[in-house]
Design an enzyme around this catalytic site. Structure first.
Site, short mmCIF file in Angstrom:
data_model
loop_
_atom_site.label_atom_id
_atom_site.label_comp_id
_atom_site.label_asym_id
_atom_site.label_seq_id
_atom_site.Cartn_x
_atom_site.Cartn_y
_atom_site.Cartn_z
N GLY A 212 0.81 -1.22 0.00
CA GLY A 212 0.00 0.00 0.00
C GLY A 212 0.83 1.26 0.00
N ASP B 296 4.10 1.54 -1.38
CA ASP B 296 4.74 1.65 -2.69
C ASP B 296 3.95 0.83 -3.69
OD1 ASP B 296 6.45 2.17 -4.76
OD2 ASP B 296 8.07 0.87 -4.06
N ASN C 137 -8.62 4.08 4.93
CA ASN C 137 -8.47 4.28 3.49
C ASN C 137 -9.53 3.51 2.72
OD1 ASN C 137 -7.29 2.11 1.43
ND2 ASN C 137 -6.46 1.58 3.44
N PHE D 299 -7.63 0.02 -4.73
CA PHE D 299 -6.65 -0.49 -5.71
C PHE D 299 -6.37 0.51 -6.82
CE2 PHE D 299 -7.51 -5.39 -5.10
CZ PHE D 299 -6.91 -5.32 -3.86
N ASN E 127 2.52 -7.71 -4.15
CA ASN E 127 1.15 -7.99 -3.71
C ASN E 127 0.24 -7.78 -4.91
OD1 ASN E 127 -1.53 -7.09 -2.75
ND2 ASN E 127 -0.65 -7.35 -0.71
N THR F 95 -12.63 -3.13 -2.72
CA THR F 95 -13.04 -3.60 -4.04
C THR F 95 -14.26 -4.48 -3.80
OG1 THR F 95 -10.81 -3.53 -4.96
CG2 THR F 95 -12.37 -5.01 -6.04
N LYS G 28 -2.95 -13.18 1.78
CA LYS G 28 -3.21 -12.10 2.76
C LYS G 28 -4.69 -12.05 3.11
CE LYS G 28 -2.39 -7.25 3.81
NZ LYS G 28 -1.62 -6.05 3.47
N ASN H 224 -5.08 -7.64 6.81
CA ASN H 224 -5.38 -6.39 6.12
C ASN H 224 -6.12 -5.43 7.08
OD1 ASN H 224 -5.83 -4.58 3.90
ND2 ASN H 224 -5.67 -6.35 2.54
N GLY I 276 -1.04 -2.35 13.19
CA GLY I 276 -0.89 -1.52 14.38
C GLY I 276 0.44 -1.60 15.10
N TYR J 177 2.88 -0.02 8.32
CA TYR J 177 2.60 1.08 7.41
C TYR J 177 2.10 2.28 8.21
CZ TYR J 177 0.68 3.68 3.38
OH TYR J 177 0.41 4.64 2.44
C1 LIG Z 1 -3.17 3.89 2.81
C2 LIG Z 1 -3.14 2.40 2.86
C3 LIG Z 1 -3.14 1.68 1.67
C4 LIG Z 1 -3.09 0.29 1.71
N1 LIG Z 1 -3.08 -0.41 0.54
C5 LIG Z 1 -2.97 -1.75 0.56
C6 LIG Z 1 -2.89 -2.48 -0.64
O1 LIG Z 1 -2.87 -1.94 -1.73
N2 LIG Z 1 -2.83 -3.85 -0.55
C7 LIG Z 1 -2.82 -4.50 0.66
O2 LIG Z 1 -2.74 -5.74 0.68
N3 LIG Z 1 -2.88 -3.82 1.81
C8 LIG Z 1 -2.95 -2.47 1.79
N4 LIG Z 1 -2.99 -1.79 2.97
C9 LIG Z 1 -3.01 -2.52 4.24
C10 LIG Z 1 -1.64 -2.63 4.85
O3 LIG Z 1 -0.76 -3.37 4.03
C11 LIG Z 1 -1.72 -3.33 6.24
O4 LIG Z 1 -2.21 -4.65 6.06
C12 LIG Z 1 -2.66 -2.60 7.19
O5 LIG Z 1 -2.58 -1.20 7.02
C13 LIG Z 1 -2.33 -2.91 8.65
O6 LIG Z 1 -1.04 -2.49 8.99
P1 LIG Z 1 -0.71 -1.09 9.72
O7 LIG Z 1 -1.65 -0.99 10.89
O8 LIG Z 1 0.72 -1.19 10.13
O9 LIG Z 1 -0.96 -0.02 8.71
C14 LIG Z 1 -3.05 -0.38 2.95
C15 LIG Z 1 -3.04 0.35 4.14
C16 LIG Z 1 -3.08 1.72 4.10
C17 LIG Z 1 -3.06 2.49 5.40
#
Ligand SMILES: Cc1cc2nc3c(=O)[nH]c(=O)nc-3n(C[C@H](O)[C@H](O)[C@H](O)COP(=O)(O)O)c2cc1C
Length: 375
Positions: free
Chosen positions: A62, A64, A110, A114, A149, A186, A224, A253, A305, A326
């Site tokens: 998410g 990059d 968010n 995609f 991914n 999606t 995932k 996720n 988290g 992230y």
């Molecule tokens: C802005 C944003 C965009 C994300 N885009 C994707 C994505 O394209 N594909 C995916 O599998 N997860 C995506 N995620 C989920 C993250 O990979 C991760 O699973 C989720 O944010 C939980 O981790 P965190 O609490 O450290 O952010 C996204 C998360 C955020 C915040």
């Protein structure tokens, strides 16, 4: 240096619309002369899915999405980077605004949906960089671990074919492929976690993996999942993942749940997936629940988290061999990666352990016996 950069740029980034701030952060990573992080403490090394990770901390999918800054992130000290989600064809995602910070809660919502430049653009960039570790092109450890991914286009007539096609195309340039069927943005995507659909998907995905082995060497395939699965759903998902012999799972996720404890209740009404600190307890519980069901058949990546060394340790003790982050980077900056590594290394030293693998899952049984976390 990274800490200083963050201290200087944080007020600016936080004054911007979150999506503009993200775009600017990616741009800065593309142009800034970044110092290379020092070599990792060997005790932090992890072997999983046939790959040697220099440390267990990955950039989650998410950040990059289009493979623009993988090398910069590796340089800054991530043990691996997950590009994507990439869809076969370019698509714009949902209308803006679609990204929201819950500052008071350390959370993010968010509903990007995609947004992707598509497979061709990402492939071009990945092919231009040094071959990643584990890839067919004879990748070296120095090139670093870059996973891809993959997801289906919103209007795809055959979503399973989208996943299969992406695995075939990316296997030669990827250290691993993550099959993302857990984005909440999606419509209908998460229904692919249902037993019959998942079995069909994984059968074809694993076929693609086996074909790729013959042409370009092994490419591990990870699944995932969402943190919102019921435990009965999780029984099915893990059972099918085991019987189809996936190489690992990424848990989890973003969540559709909205904890009543959130302080930013107005922002919390925005539709989309919630991540960051409010997701920590639920996703950690799901790591533990998955770990006890997997029974060592494959390793798990724990995500959701993580914002301190202590949180990283908790995730590992719940059952994660590797972790990703992230949302916390939005609040704490990229220096967090170094802080977590230092905390993990000092915990190992203090407890007289040689590697993190000795504590993976140590608390899974205890965590699964606790009351369900309130979210
Ligand atoms: C802005 C944003 C965009 C994300 N885009 C994707 C994505 O394209 N594909 C995916 O599998 N997860 C995506 N995620 C989920 C993250 O990979 C991760 O699973 C989720 O944010 C939980 O981790 P965190 O609490 O450290 O952010 C996204 C998360 C955020 C915040």
């Amino acid at each position: 240096m990274i800490g200083l950069l963050h201290a200087l740029t944080r007020p600016l980034l936080h004054a911007l619309d979150p999506e503009d701030a993200h775009r600017l952060a990616v741009k800065m990573l593309q142009i800034a002369p970044l110092p290379r992080a020092p070599r990792d403490d060997p005790r932090l090394g992890v072997r999983a899915f046939g790959l040697n990770f220099p440390n267990p901390i990955g950039m989650a999918a998410g950040f990059d999405k289009n493979a623009e800054v993988a090398d910069a992130l590796l340089r800054l000290g991530f043990g691996f980077v997950e590009i994507g989600t990439i869809t076969p064809l370019p698509q714009p995602g949902n209308p803006r605004p679609r990204l929201f910070r819950l500052d008071e809660d350390g959370g993010v919502i968010n509903r990007l949906g995609f947004n992707s430049q598509g497979a061709d653009a990402a492939l071009r960039r990945l092919a231009a960089r040094v071959a990643p570790s584990g890839s067919a092109a004879g990748g070296t450890a120095e090139a670093g671990i870059v996973g891809i991914n993959v997801g289906a286009n919103k209007d795809s007539p055959d979503r399973i074919a989208d996943y299969v096609g992406l695995i075939e195309r990316f296997a030669p340039v990827a250290s691993y492929v993550a099959v993302n069927i857990s984005s909440p943005n999606t419509p209908g995507l998460r229904t692919m976690q249902q037993a019959a659909v998942l079995d069909d998907l994984l059968a074809r995905v694993i076929d693609a993996r086996e074909c790729a082995v013959r042409q370009s060497g092994p490419t591990p395939v990870l699944l995932k999942i969402a943190p919102d699965l019921t435990l009965a759903d999780l029984d099915d998902v893990v059972g099918i993942a085991r019987s189809r012999r996936v190489d690992g799972m990424i848990v989890a996720n973003t969540t559709l749940a909205r904890p009543s404890t959130l302080r930013e209740q107005t922002r919390a009404k925005q539709q989309g997936g919630l991540s960051g600190r409010p997701l920590f307890r639920l996703s950690t519980r799901m790591v533990a629940e998955t770990y006890v069901r997997v029974e060592g058949a494959f390793p798990l990546v724990g995500v959701g988290g993580i914002d301190t060394g202590g949180a990283a340790l908790t995730k590992i003790r719940a059952g994660a061999s590797l972790i990703q982050l992230y949302s916390s980077l939005v609040y704490k900056g990229l220096g967090l990666v170094d802080d977590i590594k230092r905390d993990l290394a000092s915990t190992l030293l203090r407890t007289g352990r040689d590697s993190l693998s000795e504590i993976v899952g140590a608390d899974a049984a205890t965590i699964t016996a606790e009351d369900w976390p309130v979210v």
